[in-house]
Design a protein around this motif. Sequence first.
Motif, PDB file in Angstrom:
ATOM      1  N   LYS A 146       0.834  -1.207   0.000  1.00 24.55           N
ATOM      2  CA  LYS A 146       0.000   0.000   0.000  1.00 24.55           C
ATOM      3  C   LYS A 146       0.868   1.256   0.000  1.00 24.55           C
ATOM      4  O   LYS A 146       0.498   2.290  -0.544  1.00 24.55           O
ATOM      5  N   GLN A 147       2.041   1.150   0.629  1.00 27.74           N
ATOM      6  CA  GLN A 147       2.908   2.320   0.802  1.00 27.74           C
ATOM      7  C   GLN A 147       3.951   2.464  -0.305  1.00 27.74           C
ATOM      8  O   GLN A 147       4.422   3.564  -0.557  1.00 27.74           O
ATOM      9  N   HIS A 148       4.310   1.349  -0.940  1.00 28.55           N
ATOM     10  CA  HIS A 148       5.391   1.388  -1.930  1.00 28.55           C
ATOM     11  C   HIS A 148       4.992   0.614  -3.184  1.00 28.55           C
ATOM     12  O   HIS A 148       4.466  -0.494  -3.087  1.00 28.55           O
ATOM     13  N   GLN A 149       5.314   1.177  -4.325  1.00 23.30           N
ATOM     14  CA  GLN A 149       4.970   0.503  -5.579  1.00 23.30           C
ATOM     15  C   GLN A 149       5.820  -0.746  -5.789  1.00 23.30           C
ATOM     16  O   GLN A 149       5.380  -1.728  -6.377  1.00 23.30           O
ATOM     17  N   VAL A 150       7.063  -0.710  -5.303  1.00 24.02           N
ATOM     18  CA  VAL A 150       7.973  -1.853  -5.433  1.00 24.02           C
ATOM     19  C   VAL A 150       8.460  -2.256  -4.047  1.00 24.02           C
ATOM     20  O   VAL A 150       8.852  -1.408  -3.237  1.00 24.02           O
ATOM     21  N   ILE A 151       8.441  -3.557  -3.774  1.00 21.80           N
ATOM     22  CA  ILE A 151       9.021  -4.086  -2.536  1.00 21.80           C
ATOM     23  C   ILE A 151       9.871  -5.309  -2.865  1.00 21.80           C
ATOM     24  O   ILE A 151       9.718  -5.916  -3.932  1.00 21.80           O
ATOM     25  N   TYR A 152      10.744  -5.634  -1.943  1.00 21.15           N
ATOM     26  CA  TYR A 152      11.578  -6.837  -2.081  1.00 21.15           C
ATOM     27  C   TYR A 152      11.328  -7.764  -0.898  1.00 21.15           C
ATOM     28  O   TYR A 152      11.175  -7.302   0.245  1.00 21.15           O
ATOM     29  N   LEU A 153      11.309  -9.036  -1.180  1.00 22.70           N
ATOM     30  CA  LEU A 153      11.226 -10.061  -0.143  1.00 22.70           C
ATOM     31  C   LEU A 153      12.592 -10.726  -0.109  1.00 22.70           C
ATOM     32  O   LEU A 153      13.070 -11.205  -1.144  1.00 22.70           O
ATOM     33  N   LYS A 154      13.249 -10.736   1.061  1.00 22.93           N
ATOM     34  CA  LYS A 154      14.600 -11.308   1.117  1.00 22.93           C
ATOM     35  C   LYS A 154      14.791 -12.110   2.398  1.00 22.93           C
ATOM     36  O   LYS A 154      14.236 -11.772   3.452  1.00 22.93           O
TER      37      LYS A 154
END
Length: 376
Positions: A146-154
């Motif tokens: 909701k807050q960021h268009q791109v996220i990373y899962l690590k």
Amino acid sequence: MPQPVLGILTLYLNNAKQLEEQSVYRRMIIEGHRMGLDVFVFTPADVHTSKEQIHALVYDPNTGKWSRKWRAFPNMIYDRCRIQRSERFQQLLRFRSRYNHLTFLNRPLRNKWTVHQTFSQKPRFRQHLPETLLYNSSADLLKMLKQHQVIYLKPANGTGGRGILRIERLKGTRSVFDIQGRRLDRRIITPRKVSQSRLEGIVRQWCIGGRFLVQQGIPLRLSSGRFHDYRMLVQKNGNGVWELTGMAGRVGAARSVTSNLHGGGHAVRAEILLKQWLGSEEKTEKVMKTAEKLGLEAAAFLEDSFGALCELALDLAIDREGSIYVLEVNPKPAREVFARSGDSSTYRKALVRPLEYALWMYKNKTTPSSAKTTEE
């Protein structure tokens, strides 16, 4: 005065007793020989506890050959062991516990989440951290999306770009996402578009068997379509003082969401890549100075928090405005990024500095602080 002895502690990659960085250790032994420092290599499996001796790997610079010799415990230990899912790693934990009283140049850091939380305690570092959550359920995932268009899962304990998933909400939509990434074996997964419910299921499956972080994505895509970041190495010098050794740019392979060299990326001198990215030499110089100050302060802070360190690599994301973000830190950094970028003098410096620091410690009989936390 007897010659000081440094033992490089590492782990075998497999049952064939192969070492990942044997060529690096050979260079370090040769450099140590020139400096009056006796250097050998060993693993926890080479330690004979009842004899209190080590069946060490030694290299003779005169003959150019490796051999095995029984050696007494060294004056100092330079720990190069990285996390493995193996019995070898359990042997390492037992070794560190049993021989905790010995002089180590460096102690292990905690996992990425603990390091992130530690940095977050200080406003000085908070401004340089991408927003990050520990993944517990889909609620954490959806909150970040909701807050960021791109996220990373690590993975909280991952290295080398393994197990990383990039998730981007497609523009003009609320619940269609583009996903791409690398599996734990570094294989690139085919990019695909999925619905929100499908995404939640994929992420749940992806996170089985480990702890994962959900992290804000910083825009790092070059005009070529490839992702990039910067590797900065800070080390203690021959006076026991933290100093910048060097900084290099890393550009990821085609279709890769990470810039790691092991994943097919290539290295570029930092000032060249940064000038292309920021558009001016003035901005580049300013950002590099800010990054150096950040790196030196971060290393000192983490050493105060977790115990002795002799070097630290910071993986940095720098956006178009020149804002710097610490993506992660690595206390067991590889050095080949400098060799691959054509910076041979920095590569040599990166190899020699731990040896210079070991000699300084020996001459000053300085014992770094012991580990302040239990290991992951």
